[in-house]
Scaffold this motif. Structure first.
Motif: not given
Length: 763
Positions: A669-677
Motif C-alpha cells: 500500500a505505501f512503499v512503492p508510491v512513497m519512495v517514488l514520491g
C-alpha cells in the motif's frame, strides 16, 4: 518547514543498498552451497542468523554518520540545552534500570524464603502495570504536537529503545524462537519461515534509513498519511493512505491483543477473555491519555523489561549447556550435535513405529472422508452398542462416562465431521514424516526426493517472505511515525541505527534460544519414560495447543515424534526448562506482556490518528481544531481497541501469520508510491492513487482467494497459488503491481506542482 537540503548524492545510497542486497538476498540464494563448516558454524546458517544482521547494523550506522557529518548541525538547534536535557534523562534511565534489577533480586529472595508463586506473579504483574499507568497519567496531554509526535524532543537513543519495544511485538518475543524451533533455517515446502523472519525484520531497517525516515522527518508531519497529502495534494491520496493504515495496523494489533490475553491469562490464571481486557486496560491508559508522549516513555521502560526477560533465560541455558553465557557466540557447537541427533532419530526403529501409526491414522480418516455420512452413523452406532453392552454387564462407570463424553463430542452433522476429519487427516499426515514433520534444523531449503521442485519452491518462498518483511518494515505507519518524534533529521538517522542495535540484541539471541531448547529436548527429554518426564511437561500440556505428548506406539517411552510443541511455548517455558527460579518465569511472562502492550500502544495510536486526524478532519492544521482532533483520535482509539479485543477473543490464526500478513499489506500500500514520491518528481497524484489501490487490491485478493473457506464457497479446486508463492507473501505481487501502476499512470498523466519541493531532495 526546514530549508531544502543539499543536492542529492547517489554514491553512498547505491553502495550501501548494493551491500544490503548482497548480504541478504545474495547469501540466501546460495545458502545451499555455503554448507562448509567454519568454527562450528555452517557458513550459510551463520550469515542468515547473525552475519547479515551485523552488516545491516553497520549499513545504517555508516549512513547516519556519513550523512550527518556532511549536513552538519541544523540551524537554530541549541546543542548545549539538548546535552543538558539528555544528561537528565540518562540519570533517570539508569536509576530505573537499577531499581528494576533490585526489585527482581528482592522478589527472588522472597521466593526463596517461601513467598508463594501466586504472590510473586501478582506483585510483579501489578508493579509493571502500575508503572505503565503512572507514566500514562503523568504524560497525559491534549496538545496536538505532544499527542501526535511527543513534542519532537525524544533523543535518538531513547527513541531507538521505544522503537525497538514498539517493533518487538508478541510475535518477536513469544513466537519467533518457537517458529525457528519448528521451522529450522527455512521452514518446509508449504510454509516458508525460519530465518526469513530474522533477516526480514532487521534488513528492512536499511530501507527505512536510506529511503524513507529522514525524508519524512524533514517535513514535520504528524502521521504517514500526512505525507501523501503534502506530496500529492488533494483528499484522495490521504484518505486511501489512512484506510490502508487502518487495515494493516488492525491486522497487526489483533495479533498483539491475542498475545496480551495469552500471557495475562498464563500469568494470573484468569480466563483468556478476561486476560485480554486486563491487558487492554494497560494499553489504553497510556495511548488514550497521553498519546505519543506517554507511549514513548512507556515503551522505553517496557524495552528494558523485554530485553532482560529474553536475555536472562537464554544466557542461563547457554551457560548450563556450553559453559558460556554469550549464547549468540557459542551455540554453533550445539548445531553440530543436533544435526547428529536428527540423523539418529530418523533411523530409530521406535520413531519409525510412531510415524507408521500416524500414517495409519491418516489413512483411517481418509477412508471416513470417502463416505462421511455413513462413517458418522457407524461411529455413533458403535459407541451406543458399547454403552448398551456395559449396561447389560453392569460395567465400569468410568468407562461408561468416557463413552458418553465421546458420543457427545461427535460431530453434529456431516459438514462438521468433514471439516474435523479433514483437519485431523492433515495433522496426522504432517506428523507421519521423519522428525514429526519438522525439517533438519540447519538445512537451508526443504527437499523431497519425490518432487524435484520442492527445493526451488522453498527457496522462492523464503526469498518472497523476506522481501515482504523488509519492504513492509519500510511502510508500517506505526514504525515510521516514531521517527517524527526526534528533534532533528540527523537524530532521526541516528535513531534508526539505535533502533536496529536494540532490536538485534533480541533477534541475534532468538535463533540461539531455538537451538538450545531443541538440544535440551532431544538430549534430555526424548527417550525418557513417560512417568519420569519433568513437571513442566505436565503443566504446559494442560493446553494441547502449546504442548501435547502421547504414547503413540505404546512403549511408555517418549519419542521425538510423540512430542508436539507449539511455537508460543518455547520462549515462555524456557525458565522452567533451564531450572530457573519462578521469578524468572514471571519476568518472561511480563516481558511478553510488555512486548504485546508496547506494540499495541503504537498500533492503536496509529489507527486512531488515521481515522480522526486523516480521514475525518483531513489533516486540518487549524489550531482551533487541535483539541477536537485529539479528542476524536482518542475516541477512535477506544472504539478500535474494543473491536480488536473482540476479534482477538475469537482466537484467530497464529500470531506470526497475522503479523506477516500486515507486512505484505503495508509494503504494497505505501512503499512503492512513497519512495517514488520522494525520489521521482514526476510521480503524479493519479499515479499515487492508482499505485496504492493496485498494490493493496492485488495483495488482498491473493490472500483472500487462497483462503480454504473462500475457495470452497466459490467452488474452486486445487491451489490458487501463483508460482507457488504462499499467501502470507502476497506483498511480492502487490508491491510489483503498485510500483508498475504508479509509474505507468504517472507517465501518462500531467504532474502537479510539488507543494514542498524538498520532499525529493537529499536527506
Amino acid at each position: 518547514m526546514t530549508q531544502p537540503a543539499s543536492p542529492r548524492r547517489w554514491g553512498l545510497h547505491a553502495g550501501l543498498l548494493s551491500l544490503w542486497f548482497a548480504v541478504s538476498f545474495g547469501v540466501v540464494f546460495f545458502a545451499k552451497d555455503l554448507q562448509f563448516v567454519v568454527a562450528n558454524w555452517p557458513v550459510g546458517f551463520w550469515f542468515a542468523a547473525q552475519g547479515s544482521v551485523l552488516v545491516f547494523i553497520a549499513i545504517v550506522a555508516i549512513f547516519a554518520w556519513r550523512t550527518n557529518r556532511r549536513d552538519g548541525t541544523e540551524a537554530g538547534f541549541d546543542q548545549a540545552a539538548y546535552r543538558e536535557y539528555k544528561s537528565v534523562l540518562h540519570r533517570r534511565f539508569f536509576w530505573y534500570v537499577g531499581s528494576l534489577l533490585g526489585f527482581l533480586v528482592v522478589l527472588a529472595f522472597a521466593e526463596r524464603m517461601g513467598l508463594s508463586k501466586v504472590w510473586v506473579a501478582g506483585i510483579f504483574l501489578s508493579a509493571t502495570l502500575v508503572l505503565y499507568a503512572v507514566i500514562g497519567v503523568y504524560g497525559r496531554t491534549a496538545e496536538a504536537s505532544e499527542y501526535y509526535v511527543a513534542g519532537r524532543r525524544i533523543p535518538a537513543v531513547y527513541n531507538g529503545m521505544a522503537t525497538a519495544a514498539d517493533w518487538m511485538s508478541a510475535a518477536s518475543f513469544i513466537s519467533l524462537a518457537g517458529g525457528l524451533y519448528l521451522q529450522g533455517f527455512s521452514g518446509v515446502s508449504g510454509q516458508a519461515g525460519g530465518l526469513a523472519y530474522v533477516l526480514g525484520w532487521t534488513g528492512g531497517f536499511c530501507l527505512v534509513a536510506l529511503l524513507v525516515a529522514p525524508y519524512l522527518r524533514r517535513l514535520n508531519l504528524y502521521t504517514v498519511p500526512d505525507y501523501f497529502s503534502v506530496r500529492f495534494g488533494g483528499r484522495w491520496p490521504r484518505l486511501i493512505a489512512a484506510l490502508a493504515a487502518v487495515l494493516c495496523s488492525f491486522t497487526y494489533v489483533v495479533a498483539q491483543i491475542y498475545g496480551v490475553g495469552l500471557i495475562t491469562s498464563r500469568l494470573t490464571g484468569v480466563h483468556f477473555e478476561i486476560g485480554i481486557l486486563l491487558g487492554l486496560g494497560g494499553v489504553l491508559v497510556c495511548s488514550f491519555l497521553g498519546g505519543m508522549r506517554a507511549v514513548t516513555w512507556t515503551q522505553v521502560t517496557q524495552y528494558v523489561v523485554i530485553i532482560l526477560a529474553f536475555l536472562i533465560p537464554v544466557s542461563w541455558l547457554s551457560y548450563k549447556q556450553i559453559g558460556n553465557p554469550l549464547a549468540p557466540l557459542a551455540y554453533g557447537q550445539q548445531l553440530q550435535k543436533i544435526a547428529a541427533m536428527e540423523l539418529q532419530l530418523m533411523e530409530s526403529p521406535s520413531e519409525k513405529q510412531v510415524i507408521a501409526e500416524y500414517a495409519r491414522r491418516a489413512r483411517a480418516y481418509e477412508t471416513k472422508l470417502m463416505d462421511v455420512e455413513g462413517a458418522l452413523q457407524a461411529e455413533r452406532q458403535n459407541l451406543r452398542r458399547q454403552l448398551r453392552a456395559l449396561g447389560d454387564m453392569k460395567g465400569d462407570d468410568a468407562r461408561a462416562t468416557a463413552l458418553r463424553k465421546e458420543l457427545a463430542a461427535m460431530p453434529k452433522d456431516a459438514n462438521s465431521a468433514r471439516e474435523l476429519w479433514t483437519r485431523a487427516m492433515a495433522e496426522n499426515l504432517a506428523r507421519a514424516k521423519p522428525l514429526g514433520g519438522m525439517p533438519m534444523h540447519s538445512t537451508p531449503f526443504a527437499t523431497d526426493p519425490t518432487d524435484s521442485n520442492t527445493e526451488s519452491n522453498s527457496r522462492m518462498n523464503f526469498l518472497a517472505l523476506m522481501f515482504c518483511l523488509m519492504v513492509g518494515t519500510a511502510g508500517l505507519p506505526h514504525l515510521l511515525t516514531r521517527y517524527y518524534t526526534t528533534p532533528t533529521v540527523a537524530e532521526a538517522r541516528d535513531s534508526v541505527a539505535w533502533s536496529l542495535f536494540f532490536i538485534a540484541l533480541l533477534y541475534l539471541s532468538a535463533p540461539a534460544l531455538a537451538v538450545l531448547v531443541k538440544y535440551e529436548v532431544m538430549a534430555h527429554l526424548v527417550g525418557q519414560p513417560f512417568d519420569s518426564l519433568p513437571s513442566w511437561v505436565a503443566q504446559w500440556a494442560r493446553d494441547p495447543s502449546l504442548l501435547s505428548v502421547a504414547d503413540v506406539n505404546g512403549d511408555h517411552i517418549l519419542q521425538f515424534a510423540e512430542l508436539k510443541i507449539g511455537a508460543d511455548l518455547v520462549m515462555l517455558a524456557t525458565p522452567e526448562i533451564g531450572g530457573l527460579p519462578y521469578v524468572v518465569s514471571v519476568l518472561v511472562a511480563a516481558g511478553g506482556l510488555a512486548a504485546a502492550l508496547s506494540t499495541a500502544d503504537g498500533l492503536l495510536l496509529t489507527i486512531g490518528n488515521a481515522m480522526a486526524h486523516d480521514a475525518y478532519f483531513g489533516g486540518d492544521a487549524d489550531k482551533v481544531q487541535a483539541m477536537r482532533r485529539v479528542m476524536w483520535s482518542k475516541f477512535a482509539l477506544l472504539v478500535v481497541a474494543l473491536i480488536a479485543a473482540y476479534a482477538a477473543a475469537q482466537r484467530p490464526a497464529g500470531i506470526l501469520y497475522l503479523v506477516s500478513a500486515s507486512f505484505s499489506l503495508a509494503g504494497a500500500a505505501f512503499v512503492p508510491v512513497m519512495v517514488l514520491g520522494i525520489f521521482w518528481k514526476g510521480t503524479t497524484r493519479a499515479g499515487a492513487i492508482s499505485g496504492m489501490l493496485a498494490g493493496l487490491g492485488v495483495t488482498v485478493y491473493y490472500m483472500v482467494i487462497n483462503l480454504q473457506q473462500v475457495r470452497s464457497l466459490l467452488g474452486l479446486s486445487g491451489e490458487g497459488l501463483w508460482w507457488g508463492i504462499q499467501p502470507v507473501s502476497a506483498g511480492v505481487f502487490g508491491v510489483s503491481a503498485g510500483l508498475a501502476t504508479a509509474v505507468v499512470v504517472s507517465l501518462v498523466t500531467s504532474p502537479q506542482p510539488i507543494p514542498n519541493a524538498h520532499v525529493s531532495e537529499s536527506a
